[in-house]
Design an enzyme around this catalytic site. Structure first.
Site, PDB file in Angstrom:
ATOM      1  N   TRP A 101       0.843  -1.199   0.000  1.00 18.35           N
ATOM      2  CA  TRP A 101       0.000   0.000   0.000  1.00 18.35           C
ATOM      3  C   TRP A 101       0.884   1.258   0.000  1.00 18.35           C
ATOM      4  O   TRP A 101       0.542   2.264  -0.620  1.00 18.35           O
ATOM      5  CB  TRP A 101      -0.894   0.009   1.247  1.00 18.35           C
ATOM      6  N   HIS A 102       2.032   1.167   0.662  1.00 16.40           N
ATOM      7  CA  HIS A 102       2.902   2.337   0.729  1.00 16.40           C
ATOM      8  C   HIS A 102       3.565   2.636  -0.602  1.00 16.40           C
ATOM      9  O   HIS A 102       3.952   3.784  -0.868  1.00 16.40           O
ATOM     10  CB  HIS A 102       3.982   2.156   1.802  1.00 16.40           C
ATOM     11  N   GLY A 103       3.743   1.643  -1.430  1.00 20.42           N
ATOM     12  CA  GLY A 103       4.372   1.911  -2.714  1.00 20.42           C
ATOM     13  C   GLY A 103       4.532   0.637  -3.510  1.00 20.42           C
ATOM     14  O   GLY A 103       4.650  -0.456  -2.950  1.00 20.42           O
ATOM     15  N   PHE A 158       2.985   8.222  -1.033  1.00 16.43           N
ATOM     16  CA  PHE A 158       2.439   6.873  -0.829  1.00 16.43           C
ATOM     17  C   PHE A 158       0.999   6.872  -1.245  1.00 16.43           C
ATOM     18  O   PHE A 158       0.144   6.523  -0.918  1.00 16.43           O
ATOM     19  CB  PHE A 158       2.634   6.422   0.613  1.00 16.43           C
TER      20      PHE A 158
END
Lengths: 508, 382
Positions: A321-323, A508
């Protein structure tokens, strides 16, 4: 628009406050409309091309929530699956299409140009917020259904681009609360003070640490032990003060309108276990992942093995989800592994009756947790996996211990002792080395020894679910001496805004 | 409770206002950038901190205030190498506009800006750096040069008066007055690199030369397979000479090729850049000849100090030695003492030894210098 910009502080914010409370005299609906419009303008300031995308996402999700609400049984589940699928597809396209295409072409050895897809700012946050709303609609937890409040809940500018991840149950009643329609000095005093603390965290600490972290991660090379640790610790604290500062600013801004946002940080670097770290770091995301991913996957209801699988899946997906990248996946996997080890250790301690090991045990727990978190941040920040592995190798002492020669020349009798211990000397870089460690020391004191924002503001309900704790020093009061201190901090932060920088979590 | 909160907000606002005004007043009085000239007291603010921001704008603003007759432009080699208050230029109302890390376009912008504001110096001294013209990739033959010349805005003045950085520089300026080793710069723009002096005393000159050589080696090695940006060199030199001579027909313009220390020259050789160095010099000569035709009243000269002469071959003290140098801080930066020699040679060029003879003498004197340079470049190429 950045919170830490003159345009926002001296243009957008005062105008919106005046317009909001002027409109509120004509009723709550007008006030909400003004705030929602302002929030859309705030978002459009970044890149107006993505405003239709945001509005379409909101419109479709709201329509789906009505369908879900009106349906029953399998039809309701079908609508939910369709709506969640559409959200994930949107997120997947913008966030992961490039990564997927790149991976496929690399594996297949095809020459291919990257897809020209720019990530709309805040898409992860507004998509997750709406997925939670849809799921709760299907569970029958949603009561407030006014579109304007839904629009405001999603777009509310203090949280729109980087959180905290909001929950409709907490927010929509506040938008409907008539008490928030009149300006209140106490809200302004509390909100401004929280905002100033957040601004100082970002501008005075995070931005000062950034160049020292960048020096390592932009050119990892063969960093020696202390250089590597200096850079990694600089990033460790930069990320904390950057994101925690943003969250404080969001909480403070919302409070100006009488709204309380949920707490997002509770001194996470003081955690003595990785499980505690996740209860204190990015708390609203942890809550989301727990309620809408870990629990639906089965949580801990199907035995230890399944629980570990669920934990790992949750953390890996949280990492992604962050990247979109292997480094984020590894970061998530590392934390999944840490949590599994943590659970296993706690189970073993319980079986053996060891307790928490007393003061020494807690110290060891803190050191181990903090070190593990730092190592994981290397993967979070590094441009690619080989660079991350190189830095981890240096952190472990694999590239030796070296100090700036200029420093060595000042050490006198200590120098031969260090040399006999294997320390070598390198030319140049003295200022960087000293400045890095000085900033790391300052940041460590603030993060580990000083009370956090909610402790400072404990008497004034700083945030939803704030853990107020016991009274301590630096407790805020609406007294002149605190106003002078806050005013000085605010001035220092405002005078440091000449080169506003993005927040790390915007990417993000 | 709202009454207390209101009082708090009033105190907060008043604090910000009062403290902000105090900061501005402090910066005005201490004048860390030499912009206002209200107070000039030895031991309080006469010595200025070196500029870390708005160098372009501040140097131009100072120049407008001083109305110079001699202007020096170039990069850090000019900034640290020529003292406008030194013997050769004292009393000539000279200012040093050299800015570290900048190229010829910055010098062009400075000269154009001053000309637009009515500054007509009788002499311009401009340093030119071959490294700026060397590329790491072969240059496409028809590449059109684009000269993006910065022009000072106005907002920087507000930031220079009222910002945390200005406050820090103001406090630093006061602290600097009693620090003989602290980095400083003069009001006329000369930066004597005092911090190099203290580093040299602590670590020795060998370390300074070594460190800079280690930094230069990969940069030069990276240019080994590249080219010479002929179109850009021509356009820049032409624009520089025109900016100095336009509306100032009797100006004297001295272009100078920097006196790189032999260690750096040897590294040019080792990286296979010498031929391009010579081609670059030839381009400069051609452009100077063309400029003389365009500006017949001006006295335009090119001084080539990029040769193996006795100063450039100053011995590098051995590692561990506390011997000092007279002319160079390290291979890229010469001291103001050499700057004085160069200025004298500009006035009286005389005849120097040929480059081949100078190289042979240098080689005989310091054979290790050449082998070290070759080794450093070879390692950087691997």
């Amino acid at each position: 628009m950045l919170f830490n910009s003159y345009a926002f502080l001296f243009g957008f914010l005062p105008v919106v406050l005046l317009a909001y409370f002027a409109a509120a005299r004509h009723g709550a609906a007008w006030a909400s409309a003004v705030l929602a419009t302002a929030s859309l303008m705030f978002y459009g300031w970044w890149d107006v091309r993505y405003l239709p995308l945001l509005l379409a996402s909101i419109g479709v999700n709201y329509a789906c929530s009505l369908r879900i609400h009106g349906a029953a049984g399998r039809r309701r589940q079908a609508w939910l699956a369709l709506a969640v699928g559409a959200n994930l597809a949107l997120l997947g396209w913008y966030k992961y299409a490039n990564f997927f295409a790149r991976t496929v072409t690399e594996l297949a050895g095809w020459p291919a140009a990257p897809l020209d897809i720019a990530l709309p700012v805040g898409i992860s946050f507004f998509t997750f917020t709406q997925i939670a709303f849809l799921v709760d609609s299907a569970r029958g937890h949603v009561r407030e259904r006014r579109f304007m409040h839904y629009l405001l809940f999603v777009t509310y500018f203090p949280h729109l681009v980087a959180g905290p991840v909001l929950h409709h149950r907490e927010m929509m009643p506040q938008f409907a609360d008539p008490a928030n329609l009149a300006p209140r000095a106490v809200n302004f005093a509390v909100g401004t003070s929280i905002f100033v603390i957040g601004l100082a965290k970002k501008v005075l600490l995070a931005d000062s640490l950034a160049p020292h972290a960048n020096a390592l991660f932009d050119a990892p090379g063969e960093a020696s032990l202390l250089v590597a640790w200096g850079g990694v610790l600089a990033y460790t604290f930069q990320l904390y003060f950057d994101f925690s500062g943003y969250s404080d600013m969001a909480i403070g801004l919302a409070r100006l309108f009488g709204v309380r946002l949920p707490l997002n940080f509770d001194s996470p670097y003081r955690a003595t276990s990785i499980a505690e770290f996740w209860r204190r770091w990015h708390m609203t995301l942890s809550r989301f992942l727990r309620d809408y991913l870990y629990v639906p996957l089965g949580g801990n209801r199907h035995g230890p093995l399944r629980r570990h699988v669920n934990l790992m899946a949750t953390m890996v997906l949280g990492g992604l989800w962050h990247g979109a990248g292997w480094t984020f996946l590894l970061w998530g996997a590392l934390h999944g592994g840490y949590l599994i080890v943590n659970h296993a250790w706690r189970a073993a301690c319980a079986r053996l009756g060891w307790g928490d090991g007393g003061r020494a045990g807690r110290c060891a727990g803190w050191l181990l947790t903090f070190g593990a978190v730092c190592v994981a941040w290397v993967f979070f920040r590094a441009p690619h996996v080989p660079a991350a592995l190189g830095i981890v190798h240096a952190l472990a002492g694999g590239d030796g211990v070296a100090l700036p020669a200029a420093l060595g020349a000042r050490l006198g009798a200590l120098r031969p002792l260090l040399e006999s211990a294997g320390v070598t000397w390198y030319l140049g870089g003295t200022t960087r080395f000293v400045a890095t460690w000085c900033w790391v020391a300052v940041a460590a004191v603030v993060a580990l020894a000083l009370p956090n924002t909610q402790r400072i503001m404990r008497r004034w309900e700083p945030a939803l679910d704030a853990r107020l704790g016991t009274p301590g020093w630096l407790e805020w009061q609406p007294a002149p001496r605190h106003a002078v201190a806050c005013g000085m901090l605010a001035l220092l932060a405002v005078l440091s805004l000449n080169q506003p920088s993005d927040f790390l979590y915007f990417q993000f | 409770m709202d009454r207390h909160a209101l009082c708090y907000l009033r105190w907060l606002g008043a604090t910000m206002l009062a403290a902000g005004m105090a900061v501005a007043l402090l910066v005005l009085l201490i004048d860390p950038y030499g912009l206002y000239g209200w107070v000039d007291v030895a031991g309080f603010n006469r010595v200025k901190a070196p500029l870390a921001r708005y160098q372009y704008e501040i140097k131009l603003a100072r120049a407008l205030r001083l109305g110079p007759q001699v202007i020096l432009v170039g990069n850090s080699r000019v900034e640290a190498g020529f003292d406008p208050d030194g013997p050769a230029l004292r009393g000539a109302n000279a200012v040093n506009l050299g800015i570290a890390g900048t190229g010829t376009p910055t010098a062009i912008g400075q000269l154009r800006y001053l000309a637009a504001h009515g500054i007509r110096p009788r002499r311009v001294i401009a340093g030119l750096d071959v490294v700026d013209a060397l590329t790491s990739q072969p240059v496409p033959p028809a590449r059109a040069p684009v000269l993006r010349i910065p022009w000072p805005g106005r907002l920087w003045r507000l930031d220079a008066l009222l910002s945390a950085a200005s406050l820090r520089d103001a406090l630093w300026t006061v602290a600097l007055q009693r620090d003989g080793d602290g980095a400083m710069a003069t009001l006329r723009g000369f930066n004597p690199l005092r911090q190099y002096g203290s580093a040299a005393r602590l670590e020795g000159y060998a370390a300074l030369f070594r460190q800079r050589a280690q930094e230069n080696a990969p940069k030069l090695a990276a240019r080994a397979g590249g080219g010479l940006d002929v179109a850009a060199v021509r356009a820049e030199v032409r624009a520089l000479l025109d900016a100095a001579a336009r509306d100032n027909p009797a100006v004297r313009i001295d272009l100078l090729i920097y006196p790189y220390h032999a260690q750096l020259l040897a590294m040019f050789e080792a990286a296979g850049l010498w031929q391009r160095f010579e081609a670059w010099k030839a381009l400069l000569r051609e452009e100077v000849a063309a400029a003389r035709l365009r500006h017949p009243g001006a006295r335009i000269a090119l001084a080539d100090f990029g040769v193996y002469d006795r100063w450039q071959c100053e011995p590098i003290p051995a590692a561990g030695s506390d011997a000092t140098t007279k002319w160079y801080w390290e291979a890229g930066h010469f001291k103001a003492a050499l700057g004085e020699v160069l200025l004298a040679r500009l006035d009286d060029p005389g005849g120097g030894a040929s480059d081949a003879a100078g190289r042979a003498a240098c080689m005989a004197d310091q054979p290790g210098l050449f082998s070290d340079a070759a080794r450093l470049v070879a390692r950087a190429r691997d």
